[in-house]
Design an enzyme around this catalytic site. Sequence first.
Site, mmCIF file in Angstrom:
data_model
loop_
_atom_site.group_PDB
_atom_site.id
_atom_site.type_symbol
_atom_site.label_atom_id
_atom_site.label_comp_id
_atom_site.label_asym_id
_atom_site.label_seq_id
_atom_site.Cartn_x
_atom_site.Cartn_y
_atom_site.Cartn_z
ATOM 1 N N PHE A 11 0.882 -1.321 -0.029
ATOM 2 C CA PHE A 11 0.103 0.001 0.128
ATOM 3 C C PHE A 11 0.866 1.261 0.073
ATOM 4 C CE2 PHE A 11 -3.450 2.768 1.724
ATOM 5 C CZ PHE A 11 -4.283 2.747 0.731
ATOM 6 N N LYS A 128 7.493 -4.715 -11.894
ATOM 7 C CA LYS A 128 8.138 -5.171 -13.059
ATOM 8 C C LYS A 128 9.076 -6.440 -12.783
ATOM 9 C CE LYS A 128 9.902 -1.443 -12.826
ATOM 10 N NZ LYS A 128 9.947 0.028 -12.541
ATOM 11 N N VAL A 155 4.879 -1.259 -17.931
ATOM 12 C CA VAL A 155 5.430 -0.625 -18.957
ATOM 13 C C VAL A 155 5.022 0.777 -19.111
ATOM 14 C CG1 VAL A 155 6.328 -0.403 -21.446
ATOM 15 C CG2 VAL A 155 6.493 -2.645 -20.159
ATOM 16 N N GLU A 212 13.901 5.083 -9.023
ATOM 17 C CA GLU A 212 13.779 3.963 -8.244
ATOM 18 C C GLU A 212 14.461 4.175 -6.938
ATOM 19 O OE1 GLU A 212 12.319 0.585 -9.573
ATOM 20 O OE2 GLU A 212 11.666 2.181 -10.940
ATOM 21 N N LYS A 227 11.620 -3.390 -19.104
ATOM 22 C CA LYS A 227 10.627 -3.338 -19.581
ATOM 23 C C LYS A 227 10.800 -3.744 -21.075
ATOM 24 C CE LYS A 227 9.634 0.685 -16.858
ATOM 25 N NZ LYS A 227 9.992 2.107 -16.304
HETATM 26 N N1 HSE Z 1 11.968 4.757 -12.209
HETATM 27 C C1 HSE Z 1 11.065 4.460 -13.149
HETATM 28 C C2 HSE Z 1 11.247 5.640 -14.211
HETATM 29 C C3 HSE Z 1 9.604 4.457 -12.692
HETATM 30 O O1 HSE Z 1 12.016 6.461 -13.967
HETATM 31 O O2 HSE Z 1 10.739 5.468 -15.278
HETATM 32 C C4 HSE Z 1 8.723 3.724 -13.524
HETATM 33 O O3 HSE Z 1 8.849 2.490 -13.803
#
Ligand code: HSE
Length: 347
Positions: A11, A128, A155, A212, A227
């Site tokens: 959450f 992912k 994605v 991230e 991706k």
């Molecule tokens: N860290 C990823 C980005 C977040 O910057 O696109 C989405 O997957």
Amino acid sequence: MQTYRLALIGFGNVGQGLAQILLEREAELADRFGVHFQIVAISDLLKGSLYDPDGLSPATLLTEIQTHGNLDDAVAPHRGWGALRTITESNADVVVEISYTDLKTGEPALGHIRHALNAGKHVITTNKGPIALQYPQLAILAEANGVQIGVEGTVMSGTPALRLGLDLLAGAGISRIQGILNGTTNYILTQMEAEISYEEALADAQAMGYAEADPTGDVEGYDAAGKVVILANLLMDTPLTMADVDRRGITGLTLPDIHEARQAGERWKLIGSVEIKGGDVVASVRPLRLPATHPLANVSGATNAITYTTDLLGDVTLVGPGAGRVETGYALLGDMLAIHRYRGELT
Ligand code: HSE
């Protein structure tokens, strides 16, 4: 009215985005589609776990998180259930897997997803790791159990990149997919064009929540590679793995490199690509200097984009957000409506 009961495993931002969407759009979803999505359970290691077979109030959940940062004071008949117990013993028919993502092992999300599919529950996820590592196996498991697995948000968040390829371009003959699939790196490259240093731009991207938890995954191209693997598996029926992607990030690019390209009317972009070449499927993530005429050259900031090269239509490009709380929450709503549609209940 058809009701779908949801168990949210995790959450964080995405789950809260989904709760906000359900709160704001409940009446419209009921009126337009005759559907009610009801959160019955949340299991989150840090924020707490709640289960009420009659439904939890999204408004209360969001208020508790905003006020206390956790669900400790929220009232529910069952508390403290772990993820696996929540999946098996709750009355949810859809498990929403939005826990921590790990591109090396996919765990613990992979175990959650397998457990849910084996229990005959639909799974939707924006996670992912498990999808990049095991999508073909999970799709077989879903089919064997007569349920669906929705992965649109893995994605380009809620921008319907996968659905465009899978549904709308089905039969058009996709020979190549190229995309700006990571918002953090596109933001950094755009800022560097405005003389802002790599370090400052990365710090901004972290502050704005695009990056991230460990931004190495963004700047070294692992996030985009994950991706690309998902695109290859879903759209080219090719079981590629992370190791098959020829990957390079943006850390080798300097401000002089960026300026030199701008002076030539070109732009550096981190491009994820998968294409059919001489009968093989070849995948890569690498910084490319694109001419201004390229459909991806003018996509700036944290925005993502994908270009499908097809036999029948030539290039088809979709541009939109690739991250964000409500934007990623919307991917889950799209997958839930798809489950409803495939049951033949959406007109
Ligand atoms: N860290 C990823 C980005 C977040 O910057 O696109 C989405 O997957």
